[in-house]
Design a protein around this motif. Structure first.
Motif, PDB file in Angstrom:
ATOM      1  N   LYS A   1       0.847  -1.188   0.000  1.00  0.00           N
ATOM      2  CA  LYS A   1       0.000   0.000   0.000  1.00  0.00           C
ATOM      3  C   LYS A   1       0.885   1.240   0.000  1.00  0.00           C
ATOM      4  CE  LYS A   1      -3.852  -2.018   2.673  1.00  0.00           C
ATOM      5  NZ  LYS A   1      -3.287  -3.350   2.913  1.00  0.00           N
ATOM      6  N   LEU A   2       0.424   2.292  -0.656  1.00  0.00           N
ATOM      7  CA  LEU A   2       1.114   3.574  -0.639  1.00  0.00           C
ATOM      8  C   LEU A   2       0.140   4.637  -0.162  1.00  0.00           C
ATOM      9  CD1 LEU A   2       3.415   5.556  -1.209  1.00  0.00           C
ATOM     10  CD2 LEU A   2       2.638   5.652  -3.595  1.00  0.00           C
ATOM     11  N   LEU A   3       0.458   5.264   0.971  1.00  0.00           N
ATOM     12  CA  LEU A   3      -0.319   6.397   1.458  1.00  0.00           C
ATOM     13  C   LEU A   3       0.299   7.660   0.883  1.00  0.00           C
ATOM     14  CD1 LEU A   3      -0.584   5.438   5.264  1.00  0.00           C
ATOM     15  CD2 LEU A   3      -1.893   4.559   3.313  1.00  0.00           C
ATOM     16  N   GLY A   4      -0.485   8.444   0.177  1.00  0.00           N
ATOM     17  CA  GLY A   4       0.090   9.601  -0.488  1.00  0.00           C
ATOM     18  C   GLY A   4      -0.892  10.723  -0.710  1.00  0.00           C
ATOM     19  N   LEU A   5      -0.428  11.732  -1.436  1.00  0.00           N
ATOM     20  CA  LEU A   5      -1.242  12.864  -1.870  1.00  0.00           C
ATOM     21  C   LEU A   5      -0.951  13.088  -3.350  1.00  0.00           C
ATOM     22  CD1 LEU A   5      -0.595  15.376   1.054  1.00  0.00           C
ATOM     23  CD2 LEU A   5      -2.777  14.284   0.544  1.00  0.00           C
TER      24      LEU A   5
ATOM     25  N   GLU B   1       5.694   6.734  -6.282  1.00  0.00           N
ATOM     26  CA  GLU B   1       4.875   6.178  -7.364  1.00  0.00           C
ATOM     27  C   GLU B   1       5.733   5.871  -8.588  1.00  0.00           C
ATOM     28  OE1 GLU B   1       0.867   7.637  -8.228  1.00  0.00           O
ATOM     29  OE2 GLU B   1       1.184   9.120  -6.646  1.00  0.00           O
ATOM     30  N   TRP B   2       6.632   6.797  -8.928  1.00  0.00           N
ATOM     31  CA  TRP B   2       7.526   6.567 -10.068  1.00  0.00           C
ATOM     32  C   TRP B   2       8.313   5.285  -9.870  1.00  0.00           C
ATOM     33  CZ3 TRP B   2      12.710   5.791 -10.616  1.00  0.00           C
ATOM     34  CH2 TRP B   2      13.230   5.864 -11.909  1.00  0.00           C
ATOM     35  N   ALA B   3       8.894   5.101  -8.685  1.00  0.00           N
ATOM     36  CA  ALA B   3       9.728   3.926  -8.421  1.00  0.00           C
ATOM     37  C   ALA B   3       8.925   2.636  -8.516  1.00  0.00           C
ATOM     38  CB  ALA B   3      10.373   4.048  -7.039  1.00  0.00           C
ATOM     39  N   LEU B   4       7.743   2.627  -7.931  1.00  0.00           N
ATOM     40  CA  LEU B   4       6.906   1.420  -7.962  1.00  0.00           C
ATOM     41  C   LEU B   4       6.505   1.068  -9.396  1.00  0.00           C
ATOM     42  CD1 LEU B   4       4.629   2.148  -4.876  1.00  0.00           C
ATOM     43  CD2 LEU B   4       6.308   0.301  -5.054  1.00  0.00           C
ATOM     44  N   LYS B   5       6.126   2.081 -10.164  1.00  0.00           N
ATOM     45  CA  LYS B   5       5.698   1.822 -11.543  1.00  0.00           C
ATOM     46  C   LYS B   5       6.884   1.414 -12.414  1.00  0.00           C
ATOM     47  CE  LYS B   5       1.687   4.872 -11.234  1.00  0.00           C
ATOM     48  NZ  LYS B   5       1.097   6.184 -11.589  1.00  0.00           N
ATOM     49  N   THR B   6       8.036   2.025 -12.188  1.00  0.00           N
ATOM     50  CA  THR B   6       9.230   1.659 -12.947  1.00  0.00           C
ATOM     51  C   THR B   6       9.628   0.212 -12.690  1.00  0.00           C
ATOM     52  OG1 THR B   6      10.052   3.926 -12.993  1.00  0.00           O
ATOM     53  CG2 THR B   6      11.684   2.195 -13.292  1.00  0.00           C
ATOM     54  N   LYS B   7       9.476  -0.218 -11.453  1.00  0.00           N
ATOM     55  CA  LYS B   7       9.807  -1.593 -11.083  1.00  0.00           C
ATOM     56  C   LYS B   7       8.703  -2.583 -11.480  1.00  0.00           C
ATOM     57  CE  LYS B   7      13.730  -1.346  -8.617  1.00  0.00           C
ATOM     58  NZ  LYS B   7      14.917  -2.195  -8.827  1.00  0.00           N
ATOM     59  N   GLY B   8       7.553  -2.063 -11.870  1.00  0.00           N
ATOM     60  CA  GLY B   8       6.448  -2.943 -12.224  1.00  0.00           C
ATOM     61  C   GLY B   8       5.774  -3.577 -11.026  1.00  0.00           C
ATOM     62  N   VAL B   9       5.797  -2.871  -9.879  1.00  0.00           N
ATOM     63  CA  VAL B   9       5.225  -3.393  -8.641  1.00  0.00           C
ATOM     64  C   VAL B   9       3.749  -3.022  -8.563  1.00  0.00           C
ATOM     65  CG1 VAL B   9       5.319  -3.335  -6.120  1.00  0.00           C
ATOM     66  CG2 VAL B   9       7.441  -3.203  -7.457  1.00  0.00           C
ATOM     67  N   GLU B  10       2.897  -4.003  -8.327  1.00  0.00           N
ATOM     68  CA  GLU B  10       1.482  -3.732  -8.136  1.00  0.00           C
ATOM     69  C   GLU B  10       1.248  -3.275  -6.697  1.00  0.00           C
ATOM     70  OE1 GLU B  10      -0.987  -6.961  -9.263  1.00  0.00           O
ATOM     71  OE2 GLU B  10      -0.204  -7.071 -11.307  1.00  0.00           O
ATOM     72  N   TYR B  11       0.447  -2.219  -6.541  1.00  0.00           N
ATOM     73  CA  TYR B  11       0.232  -1.673  -5.206  1.00  0.00           C
ATOM     74  C   TYR B  11      -1.134  -1.002  -5.134  1.00  0.00           C
ATOM     75  CZ  TYR B  11       1.334   2.860  -7.345  1.00  0.00           C
ATOM     76  OH  TYR B  11       1.325   3.976  -8.149  1.00  0.00           O
ATOM     77  N   GLU B  12      -1.596  -0.812  -3.909  1.00  0.00           N
ATOM     78  CA  GLU B  12      -2.840  -0.089  -3.670  1.00  0.00           C
ATOM     79  C   GLU B  12      -2.498   1.333  -3.257  1.00  0.00           C
ATOM     80  OE1 GLU B  12      -6.695  -0.021  -0.617  1.00  0.00           O
ATOM     81  OE2 GLU B  12      -5.199  -1.625  -0.479  1.00  0.00           O
TER      82      GLU B  12
ATOM     83  N   LYS C   1       4.017  11.908  10.993  1.00  0.00           N
ATOM     84  CA  LYS C   1       2.588  12.009  10.646  1.00  0.00           C
ATOM     85  C   LYS C   1       2.380  12.618   9.261  1.00  0.00           C
ATOM     86  CE  LYS C   1       1.223  12.605  15.505  1.00  0.00           C
ATOM     87  NZ  LYS C   1       2.596  12.549  16.063  1.00  0.00           N
ATOM     88  N   LYS C   2       3.169  12.174   8.278  1.00  0.00           N
ATOM     89  CA  LYS C   2       3.055  12.732   6.939  1.00  0.00           C
ATOM     90  C   LYS C   2       3.255  11.635   5.889  1.00  0.00           C
ATOM     91  CE  LYS C   2       7.922  14.142   6.641  1.00  0.00           C
ATOM     92  NZ  LYS C   2       8.854  15.283   6.462  1.00  0.00           N
ATOM     93  N   VAL C   3       2.840  11.951   4.680  1.00  0.00           N
ATOM     94  CA  VAL C   3       3.029  11.048   3.550  1.00  0.00           C
ATOM     95  C   VAL C   3       4.310  11.446   2.821  1.00  0.00           C
ATOM     96  CG1 VAL C   3       0.557  10.657   3.282  1.00  0.00           C
ATOM     97  CG2 VAL C   3       1.635  12.514   2.001  1.00  0.00           C
ATOM     98  N   PRO C   4       4.853  10.501   2.034  1.00  0.00           N
ATOM     99  CA  PRO C   4       4.344   9.166   1.740  1.00  0.00           C
ATOM    100  C   PRO C   4       4.761   8.137   2.791  1.00  0.00           C
ATOM    101  CG  PRO C   4       6.326   9.542   0.475  1.00  0.00           C
ATOM    102  CD  PRO C   4       6.051  10.825   1.217  1.00  0.00           C
TER     103      PRO C   4
ATOM    104  N   GLU D   1       9.550   8.305   4.766  1.00  0.00           N
ATOM    105  CA  GLU D   1      10.508   9.208   4.134  1.00  0.00           C
ATOM    106  C   GLU D   1      10.797   8.758   2.700  1.00  0.00           C
ATOM    107  OE1 GLU D   1      11.594  12.198   5.530  1.00  0.00           O
ATOM    108  OE2 GLU D   1      10.076  11.617   6.980  1.00  0.00           O
ATOM    109  N   SER D   2      10.488   9.625   1.750  1.00  0.00           N
ATOM    110  CA  SER D   2      10.478   9.237   0.338  1.00  0.00           C
ATOM    111  C   SER D   2      11.817   8.717  -0.168  1.00  0.00           C
ATOM    112  CB  SER D   2      10.007  10.404  -0.527  1.00  0.00           C
ATOM    113  OG  SER D   2      10.869  11.519  -0.393  1.00  0.00           O
ATOM    114  N   SER D   3      12.925   9.366   0.191  1.00  0.00           N
ATOM    115  CA  SER D   3      14.220   8.894  -0.309  1.00  0.00           C
ATOM    116  C   SER D   3      14.587   7.538   0.278  1.00  0.00           C
ATOM    117  CB  SER D   3      15.314   9.920  -0.018  1.00  0.00           C
ATOM    118  OG  SER D   3      15.406  10.186   1.361  1.00  0.00           O
ATOM    119  N   VAL D   4      14.196   7.311   1.533  1.00  0.00           N
ATOM    120  CA  VAL D   4      14.406   5.992   2.156  1.00  0.00           C
ATOM    121  C   VAL D   4      13.559   4.943   1.449  1.00  0.00           C
ATOM    122  CG1 VAL D   4      14.153   4.652   4.290  1.00  0.00           C
ATOM    123  CG2 VAL D   4      14.989   7.008   4.385  1.00  0.00           C
ATOM    124  N   ILE D   5      12.326   5.311   1.139  1.00  0.00           N
ATOM    125  CA  ILE D   5      11.426   4.379   0.446  1.00  0.00           C
ATOM    126  C   ILE D   5      11.978   4.028  -0.933  1.00  0.00           C
ATOM    127  CG2 ILE D   5       9.104   4.045  -0.474  1.00  0.00           C
ATOM    128  CD1 ILE D   5       8.103   5.993   1.697  1.00  0.00           C
ATOM    129  N   LEU D   6      12.527   5.016  -1.642  1.00  0.00           N
ATOM    130  CA  LEU D   6      13.107   4.753  -2.961  1.00  0.00           C
ATOM    131  C   LEU D   6      14.184   3.673  -2.879  1.00  0.00           C
ATOM    132  CD1 LEU D   6      13.539   8.294  -4.562  1.00  0.00           C
ATOM    133  CD2 LEU D   6      11.843   6.567  -5.155  1.00  0.00           C
TER     134      LEU D   6
END
Length: 217
Positions: free
Chosen positions: A5-9, A19-30, A51-54, A65-70
Motif C-alpha cells: 500500500k502507498l499512502l500519499g497525496l 509512485e515513479w519507483a513502484l511503476k518503474t519496477k512494475g510493482v502492483e500496489y494499492e 505524521k506525513k506522507v508518503p 521518508e520518500s528517499s528511504v522508500i526509494l
C-alpha cells in the motif's frame, strides 16, 4: 502476492517519487489518498513520528521518508535499477539527493517568506541553480547516462517549483540564466509526464490554496 500500500497525496512531489519507483519496477500496489486536514488513522499509526506522507506499507510493515522508500524499493523488488550499480556513482547519487533535500526549504522561503529572510533564501536558490547548471553541462542526467535516483529526488525542482513561481507571478528560472538546468527540467517532464500530475491541475490547486490563505488573514 505481497501486500503493498502507498499512502500519499496526488499533489505531493514526495509521494510522486515513490509512485515513479513502484511503476518503474512494475510493482502492483494499492494507492490510498490521504487528507492532511483529517489524517487517517492508518497514516497516524504508520508514521507516528512525522505524521506525513508518503508511507509505503509492505506486508504490514511501514517505511517512511520518500528517499528511504526509494532505496527500499530498489533493494527489495526486481526490475530496472534506480540507484547506479557502481559504488562511486551510488555515493554521488546520494550526495546530490541530499543536496536537493537540504535546499528545498530555502526554495519555499524564496517564494513565500518576506523581507530579509526571503532575500537570503533567493540568493541561496540562485547559487543552487548555478551549481546545478554547471553540474549538468554536457550531461543529460545527474549521475551516469540514464535517468535515476537523483533525478527522481529532484522532481520538486523539475516541476513543482516552476508551477509555484507561476502561481505567485515571479518566474526566475529561465533558459537564458540556467540553460543546462532548463534542458534537464524539460527532458524530465517529457520522459515522465505519465508519472507526474498535470501542470494545470497543480497550478489550480496551489492558486486556490494561496487564495484561501489570503482570505483567512
Amino acid at each position: 502476492m505481497a501486500d503493498i500500500k502507498l499512502l500519499g497525496l496526488w499533489y505531493s512531489p514526495f509521494s510522486k517519487r515513490v509512485e515513479w519507483a513502484l511503476k518503474t519496477k512494475g510493482v502492483e500496489y494499492e494507492y490510498i489518498e490521504d487528507d492532511l486536514q483529517n489524517k487517517s488513522l492508518l497514516l497516524l499509526q504508520s508514521n507516528p513520528i512525522h505524521k506525513k506522507v508518503p508511507v509505503l506499507i509492505h506486508n504490514g510493515k511501514p517505511i517512511c521518508e520518500s528517499s528511504v522508500i526509494l532505496e527500499y524499493i530498489d533493494e527489495t523488488f526486481e526490475g530496472p535499477s534506480i540507484l547506479p550499480k557502481d559504488s562511486y556513482d551510488r555515493a554521488l547519487a546520494r550526495f546530490w539527493a541530499k543536496f536537493f533535500e537540504d535546499k528545498w526549504p530555502s526554495m519555499m522561503k524564496s517564494l513565500f517568506f518576506k523581507g530579509e529572510e526571503q532575500e537570503k533564501a533567493k540568493e541561496e536558490v540562485n547559487e543552487m541553480l548555478r551549481i546545478l547548471d554547471n553540474e549538468l553541462k554536457d550531461k543529460k542526467f545527474f549521475v551516469g547516462n540514464k535517468f535515476g535516483f537523483v533525478d527522481v529526488v529532484a522532481n520538486a525542482v523539475a516541476l513543482w517549483f516552476g508551477v509555484l513561481e507561476e502561481v505567485i507571478g515571479v518566474v526566475s528560472v529561465t533558459s537564458e540564466k540556467f540553460p543546462n538546468f532548463c534542458d534537464w527540467r524539460d527532458e524530465y517532464y517529457i520522459q515522465n509526464k505519465e508519472y507526474l500530475p498535470s501542470r494545470d491541475e497543480l497550478f489550480a490547486h496551489y492558486q486556490a490554496y494561496i487564495q484561501r490563505v489570503a482570505a483567512s488573514k
